[in-house]
Design a protein around this motif. Sequence first.
Motif, short mmCIF file in Angstrom:
data_model
loop_
_atom_site.label_atom_id
_atom_site.label_comp_id
_atom_site.label_asym_id
_atom_site.label_seq_id
_atom_site.Cartn_x
_atom_site.Cartn_y
_atom_site.Cartn_z
N ILE A 130 0.83 -1.20 0.00
CA ILE A 130 0.00 0.00 0.00
C ILE A 130 0.87 1.25 0.00
O ILE A 130 0.62 2.21 -0.75
CB ILE A 130 -0.94 -0.01 1.23
CG1 ILE A 130 -1.91 -1.19 1.14
CG2 ILE A 130 -1.71 1.31 1.33
CD1 ILE A 130 -2.74 -1.40 2.39
N ILE A 131 1.90 1.26 0.85
CA ILE A 131 2.80 2.42 0.94
C ILE A 131 3.48 2.67 -0.41
O ILE A 131 3.55 3.81 -0.88
CB ILE A 131 3.84 2.21 2.05
CG1 ILE A 131 3.16 2.25 3.43
CG2 ILE A 131 4.94 3.26 1.97
CD1 ILE A 131 4.06 1.87 4.57
N LEU A 132 3.96 1.61 -1.02
CA LEU A 132 4.64 1.77 -2.31
C LEU A 132 3.69 2.30 -3.38
O LEU A 132 4.01 3.27 -4.09
CB LEU A 132 5.24 0.43 -2.75
CG LEU A 132 6.55 0.00 -2.11
CD1 LEU A 132 6.93 -1.40 -2.57
CD2 LEU A 132 7.66 0.98 -2.48
N ASP A 133 2.52 1.68 -3.52
CA ASP A 133 1.59 2.08 -4.57
C ASP A 133 1.14 3.53 -4.38
O ASP A 133 1.13 4.33 -5.34
CB ASP A 133 0.38 1.15 -4.58
CG ASP A 133 0.72 -0.26 -5.05
OD1 ASP A 133 1.78 -0.41 -5.67
OD2 ASP A 133 -0.06 -1.19 -4.78
N ALA A 170 1.39 9.42 -5.51
CA ALA A 170 1.50 10.80 -5.02
C ALA A 170 2.68 11.53 -5.66
O ALA A 170 2.56 12.69 -6.07
CB ALA A 170 1.64 10.80 -3.50
N VAL A 171 3.83 10.86 -5.75
CA VAL A 171 5.01 11.49 -6.34
C VAL A 171 4.78 11.76 -7.83
O VAL A 171 5.18 12.81 -8.35
CB VAL A 171 6.26 10.61 -6.12
CG1 VAL A 171 7.44 11.14 -6.93
CG2 VAL A 171 6.62 10.56 -4.64
N THR A 172 4.14 10.83 -8.51
CA THR A 172 3.83 11.04 -9.93
C THR A 172 2.95 12.26 -10.13
O THR A 172 3.18 13.08 -11.03
CB THR A 172 3.14 9.78 -10.50
OG1 THR A 172 4.01 8.66 -10.37
CG2 THR A 172 2.82 9.99 -11.98
N ILE A 191 -6.39 9.21 -7.08
CA ILE A 191 -6.75 9.47 -5.68
C ILE A 191 -7.76 8.44 -5.17
O ILE A 191 -7.69 7.99 -4.03
CB ILE A 191 -7.28 10.90 -5.53
CG1 ILE A 191 -6.12 11.90 -5.76
CG2 ILE A 191 -7.90 11.12 -4.16
CD1 ILE A 191 -6.51 13.35 -5.63
N SER A 192 -8.72 8.07 -6.02
CA SER A 192 -9.70 7.05 -5.61
C SER A 192 -9.00 5.73 -5.30
O SER A 192 -9.34 5.05 -4.32
CB SER A 192 -10.73 6.85 -6.72
OG SER A 192 -11.48 8.04 -6.93
N GLY A 193 -8.02 5.37 -6.12
CA GLY A 193 -7.28 4.14 -5.87
C GLY A 193 -6.51 4.21 -4.57
O GLY A 193 -6.43 3.22 -3.81
N MET A 194 -5.94 5.38 -4.25
CA MET A 194 -5.22 5.55 -2.99
C MET A 194 -6.17 5.37 -1.81
O MET A 194 -5.85 4.69 -0.82
CB MET A 194 -4.56 6.92 -2.95
CG MET A 194 -3.46 7.11 -3.98
SD MET A 194 -2.90 8.82 -4.14
CE MET A 194 -2.02 9.03 -2.60
N ARG A 195 -7.37 5.98 -1.91
CA ARG A 195 -8.35 5.84 -0.83
C ARG A 195 -8.76 4.37 -0.64
O ARG A 195 -8.83 3.87 0.50
CB ARG A 195 -9.60 6.67 -1.13
CG ARG A 195 -9.40 8.18 -1.10
CD ARG A 195 -10.75 8.87 -1.24
NE ARG A 195 -10.62 10.29 -1.47
CZ ARG A 195 -10.47 11.21 -0.51
NH1 ARG A 195 -10.41 10.82 0.75
NH2 ARG A 195 -10.39 12.49 -0.81
N GLN A 196 -9.03 3.69 -1.72
CA GLN A 196 -9.50 2.30 -1.63
C GLN A 196 -8.44 1.40 -1.01
O GLN A 196 -8.76 0.55 -0.16
CB GLN A 196 -9.87 1.80 -3.03
CG GLN A 196 -11.12 2.46 -3.61
CD GLN A 196 -11.36 2.06 -5.05
OE1 GLN A 196 -10.65 1.21 -5.61
NE2 GLN A 196 -12.36 2.67 -5.67
#
Length: 391
Positions: A308-311, A316-318, A360-365
């Motif tokens: 999760i941290i990596l993805d 975020a950096v991208t 962002i939706s993918g990060m939340r999920q």
Amino acid sequence: MGSFINDNILKEKYFLISRIVIMLLIGIYGIIEMEKTTGVSAEILLLISLYISMICLKEFVEGKKELIFIAAAAGCLILLLCFGGISFSMMGVFLYYELLLCFKATRFWYYLIYLDIIVEQFFLARVLEEEPMPLIIQLIILTFMLVFYVQHEFVVTDYEKQMMQETRTQQDLKRDMRIQESTTREQMKKNILMSENKILAERAALSQTLHDKLGHNINGSIYQLEAVKLLMDKDPEKARGMAQAVIDQLRTGMDEIRVILRKERPEKKQMALLQLYELCEDCNNKGVEAELSNEGDLSKVTDSMWEIILDNTFEAVTNSMKYSKCTHIDISIIVMNKMVKCTVTDNGIGCPKIVDGMGISGMRQRVRAAGGSIDFETEVGFKVSMLLPLE
């Protein structure tokens, strides 16, 4: 351009220009007083011009050479007093202040001239029986010059020194920051190199272990299978036994392979940190400074959390590299007692409103699936904060 140059000249030479104006005003006052009695001669005008010239020339020399022009101005002053009378006495006060500037005198000597004026008034009025310049006029001129010189020497000069000191301090801080950034970048390169070397060493050890442990096993199985092929028609029973032995041997080999791979496989933490270091290095190569920091026991972070941290960090950096116009990115991983906090912060332009796109939706999920929470801050730059519970 000409206006800009003139403004700079005024700022740099305002003190000299103001003193010339003061000298001219004092000279004009003396000329007016002379016209009331004897009139003004060409010699007086020449002496006033020479006096002002000596004070101006003093500004373009340093050290003992200043005293030469002070002495020349004093000579002009003596002649002025001889030919023009006491109406030019304030020129002496002006010269006194100029002398104090040369010797970097303390404030006491600037204030001492007030007492001198009173003594001068008494001496001229009572001893020489001459009517000096009115005391109130002298005190007004003296007060103006005192404030002018003290302000420049003890206020403006101190302010300039303070500004220079602050400038040096800022330069030192910038230099320290550049050194720190360079050190951090070099340390990051060393960490990446160490991680890569460790992975290469582990691969080499894995290859050697597979060769040593399984090479003979597989070769022996091949030889036995060749023998089974020859005995299948002559002695089927023996061939069947040998085939079963080969099967058991290969099963044992597969178990050994699993044990070796489980033992020699690099930790997820090492692989994740290596990927994050490589991400920072890629940002640095593209002109955006990126730093990775961590606190706490990283061994508590599970493999699923690292995913999760990596993805989310890569996402975020991208986004920061694409949209924020930032020059610096901070990636921080902090392991607490029951939570893992990961933040990605840039110093870019931010955004007034967050739109939940696919990224962002993918990060939340991903974070919510792990029972964590994620926040976005856009007031200064853009910041992504993730909290994941430790299992």
